[in-house]
Design a protein around this motif. Sequence first.
Motif, PDB file in Angstrom:
ATOM      1  N   LEU A 129     -10.128 -12.151  -9.727  1.00 37.94           N
ATOM      2  CA  LEU A 129      -9.391 -11.367  -8.732  1.00 37.94           C
ATOM      3  C   LEU A 129      -9.164 -12.207  -7.480  1.00 37.94           C
ATOM      4  O   LEU A 129      -9.553 -13.375  -7.410  1.00 37.94           O
ATOM      5  N   ASP A 130      -8.554 -11.587  -6.498  1.00 37.56           N
ATOM      6  CA  ASP A 130      -8.113 -12.330  -5.314  1.00 37.56           C
ATOM      7  C   ASP A 130      -8.649 -11.691  -4.033  1.00 37.56           C
ATOM      8  O   ASP A 130      -7.876 -11.229  -3.188  1.00 37.56           O
ATOM      9  N   PRO A 131      -9.986 -11.671  -3.855  1.00 36.78           N
ATOM     10  CA  PRO A 131     -10.530 -11.069  -2.636  1.00 36.78           C
ATOM     11  C   PRO A 131     -10.009 -11.772  -1.384  1.00 36.78           C
ATOM     12  O   PRO A 131      -9.856 -11.150  -0.323  1.00 36.78           O
ATOM     13  N   LEU A 132      -9.676 -13.044  -1.504  1.00 34.78           N
ATOM     14  CA  LEU A 132      -9.195 -13.825  -0.365  1.00 34.78           C
ATOM     15  C   LEU A 132      -7.950 -13.202   0.271  1.00 34.78           C
ATOM     16  O   LEU A 132      -7.726 -13.331   1.471  1.00 34.78           O
ATOM     17  N   ARG A 133      -7.129 -12.545  -0.540  1.00 32.50           N
ATOM     18  CA  ARG A 133      -5.926 -11.897   0.011  1.00 32.50           C
ATOM     19  C   ARG A 133      -5.944 -10.405  -0.302  1.00 32.50           C
ATOM     20  O   ARG A 133      -4.935  -9.818  -0.673  1.00 32.50           O
ATOM     21  N   ASP A 134      -7.138  -9.832  -0.247  1.00 28.54           N
ATOM     22  CA  ASP A 134      -7.304  -8.383  -0.419  1.00 28.54           C
ATOM     23  C   ASP A 134      -6.863  -7.892  -1.787  1.00 28.54           C
ATOM     24  O   ASP A 134      -6.539  -6.716  -1.955  1.00 28.54           O
ATOM     25  N   GLY A 135      -6.847  -8.799  -2.774  1.00 27.05           N
ATOM     26  CA  GLY A 135      -6.416  -8.391  -4.111  1.00 27.05           C
ATOM     27  C   GLY A 135      -7.592  -7.950  -4.973  1.00 27.05           C
ATOM     28  O   GLY A 135      -8.041  -8.685  -5.849  1.00 27.05           O
TER      29      GLY A 135
ATOM     30  N   PRO B 180     -10.587   5.460  -0.902  1.00 32.46           N
ATOM     31  CA  PRO B 180     -10.029   5.554  -2.261  1.00 32.46           C
ATOM     32  C   PRO B 180      -8.936   4.526  -2.545  1.00 32.46           C
ATOM     33  O   PRO B 180      -8.467   4.444  -3.657  1.00 32.46           O
ATOM     34  N   LYS B 181      -8.531   3.757  -1.516  1.00 31.77           N
ATOM     35  CA  LYS B 181      -7.453   2.792  -1.752  1.00 31.77           C
ATOM     36  C   LYS B 181      -7.766   1.467  -1.081  1.00 31.77           C
ATOM     37  O   LYS B 181      -8.397   1.423  -0.020  1.00 31.77           O
ATOM     38  N   ASP B 182      -7.324   0.384  -1.708  1.00 33.42           N
ATOM     39  CA  ASP B 182      -7.474  -0.927  -1.081  1.00 33.42           C
ATOM     40  C   ASP B 182      -6.588  -1.012   0.153  1.00 33.42           C
ATOM     41  O   ASP B 182      -5.515  -0.407   0.191  1.00 33.42           O
ATOM     42  N   GLN B 183      -7.022  -1.805   1.142  1.00 31.74           N
ATOM     43  CA  GLN B 183      -6.102  -2.084   2.240  1.00 31.74           C
ATOM     44  C   GLN B 183      -5.055  -3.062   1.719  1.00 31.74           C
ATOM     45  O   GLN B 183      -5.315  -3.821   0.785  1.00 31.74           O
ATOM     46  N   PRO B 184      -3.840  -3.052   2.316  1.00 32.61           N
ATOM     47  CA  PRO B 184      -2.825  -4.016   1.870  1.00 32.61           C
ATOM     48  C   PRO B 184      -3.235  -5.429   2.296  1.00 32.61           C
ATOM     49  O   PRO B 184      -4.153  -5.599   3.093  1.00 32.61           O
ATOM     50  N   ASP B 185      -2.574  -6.415   1.730  1.00 33.94           N
ATOM     51  CA  ASP B 185      -2.859  -7.809   2.069  1.00 33.94           C
ATOM     52  C   ASP B 185      -2.729  -8.016   3.585  1.00 33.94           C
ATOM     53  O   ASP B 185      -1.661  -7.800   4.152  1.00 33.94           O
ATOM     54  N   ARG B 186      -3.828  -8.413   4.210  1.00 34.90           N
ATOM     55  CA  ARG B 186      -3.790  -8.567   5.666  1.00 34.90           C
ATOM     56  C   ARG B 186      -3.565 -10.009   6.081  1.00 34.90           C
ATOM     57  O   ARG B 186      -3.767 -10.384   7.237  1.00 34.90           O
ATOM     58  N   GLY B 187      -3.186 -10.840   5.157  1.00 37.69           N
ATOM     59  CA  GLY B 187      -2.783 -12.199   5.501  1.00 37.69           C
ATOM     60  C   GLY B 187      -3.955 -13.133   5.717  1.00 37.69           C
ATOM     61  O   GLY B 187      -5.095 -12.813   5.391  1.00 37.69           O
ATOM     62  N   PRO B 188      -3.696 -14.317   6.281  1.00 36.08           N
ATOM     63  CA  PRO B 188      -4.732 -15.338   6.451  1.00 36.08           C
ATOM     64  C   PRO B 188      -5.878 -14.827   7.320  1.00 36.08           C
ATOM     65  O   PRO B 188      -5.667 -14.051   8.247  1.00 36.08           O
TER      66      PRO B 188
END
Lengths: 337, 191
Positions: free
Chosen positions: A276-282, A308-316
């Motif tokens: 998975l991609d925790p680095l970009r909130d994935g 109940p939901k992931d935050q969207p990709d918050r960038g670098p």
Amino acid sequence: MSSPDSKPFFLWRHLNKLRWLSLSIVFLMLILIPFLHLYQTYIAAHAYDLLYPSEKVIYDSMETLTAPFISDPENDLDLLKGTTWSGRLFGLDLSDPLALAGQIAASGKLLWPFVLTALIPIGLTLLLGRFFCGWICPASFLYELNTTLGAWLRNIGLHTGQRRMSRKFKYLVLFVGLLLSPLLGSVAVAAIYPPAIVGREIYYAIALGGFGVGAVFFAATLLFDLLVARRGFCRYLCPGGALYSLLGKFRLLRIQRVVEDCNDCAKCNAVCEFGLDPLRDGFGMECNNCTACIAVCPTDALVFKVTPKDQPDRGPGHLGRQYRRAHNENAEDEHEP
Amino acid sequence: MKRRAFLGYAVAGTAASLLPLATADAAIQQGGQRYLRPPGAPKEDEFLDHCIRCGLCGQACPNRAIKFFGMENGTASLDTPYITPREQACILCMKCGDVCPTGAIPKIPRTAEDVMAKVDMGQARVDETLCLSYQGKTCGVCYRACPLQDIALRVGMLEQPHVSEACVGCGLCERSCIQIPQAIRIIPHHS
Ligand code: SF4
Ligand code: SF4
Ligand code: SF4
Ligand code: SF4
Ligand code: SF4
């Protein structure tokens, strides 16, 4: 290394060790239970003197182990039976949600007493997502060791598989497995689901004198993980993983990234067994809350949240070079006019 | 586009590879070895779609009568429990039904009435050309092994065994027969 003050709860980064403890205990139980069963059969036979020396060793050690807790091993030990697929844990009957799904698909019937045994696991999966994969699964225990073996092999210069495939494959496997069950008239997923196989095969090997067909299948999945895709079976093929991912889509407990504390080191992505991609909130529905990424994060930027939901990709990450450079440029822009 | 095509192949491939398995199944089930399902199990179709292959029944059996199929009885039987009475027969303790999570082996109280009403693994049959008692050598071992003595198994003149309808097919007679090969066998009731 950064200083531990102003960090979230400091014990979180040790959860990964607790997880290994949990995996190890489950695995050891799967070895212990068949021996307890043998012990019970020796008692039932009332013939201690006729046992082989090796059987006497089993008898004596199991007796020593259980004597402080029970008085009537022949019946009391019936409270501890089975595997993670379906079992009796100190009297509480628990079954894997996939066993229930497979059984319903095969027979088209709801067998209520059986449905009840799967309710607690289903409830926990709704709350915690695919936690079974990271915290309990006896196959996961072996697969993670297999990953470590892969890392060693790479260190001495051998090639291991690092292929990426579509995660959606496992949903297809689940779907086809359930669809085939009524056609074959049997619970087909039981034959291709690694934790069910591992539990069963350990029991066969200890109590019934040898491994069965499933051991060959499981060995093939280990090779697949090693030679084709790291942790490939769980990521791309496991029907159980697919079912838990679906159930855990809106799980309440999630690991999330605190973008302000992240320095873009990408250690989390490297350690994630599920690619998975925790680095970009994935994180998505397939994160199993294993906490391996929390354990490696040098700045404690990964934390548990109830949402109940992931935050969207918050960038670098704000501590990373990319963000700081952009930020400084912006600052300079503002100064220029 | 490419992936979609690949998925199509994957489905077709799975289906194609399973077809011969299914037909092999049918072939095997017609001949096949003689085995019993654990006590109380419903007819074969229903048993196979109820059983989740958890192995709990085997872990509960104090007599180690329950074994598990590999591929020898067809794919549908893989990892399902069975009993070979000549090797180890069922002592009708009913513990397997007690742990079975799905009811593939139903819960049956351990009383003679319940066992006789609900257990029908098969029925014993005596081969009079093999049985010692029918050859004039008074034996009667099977009769003494039968848990339903004088109900399921009676002896007549010279201890010659006679099986009645009440036989539940536990196999203890077959297990104990001193003749080789055994002169009394369980004919399984699978359907
Ligand atoms: S994102 Fe983190 S917690 Fe989730 S599976 Fe990957 S390493 Fe484990
Ligand atoms: S009734 Fe008892 S002896 Fe017979 S198969 Fe079941 S557990 Fe074994
Ligand atoms: S306990 Fe029941 S479900 Fe489990 S293997 Fe035995 S018959 Fe099948
Ligand atoms: S006749 Fe044989 S199979 Fe039938 S109940 Fe008696 S011992 Fe069991
Ligand atoms: S034990 Fe065998 S040989 Fe003896 S009476 Fe019974 S069937 Fe005949």
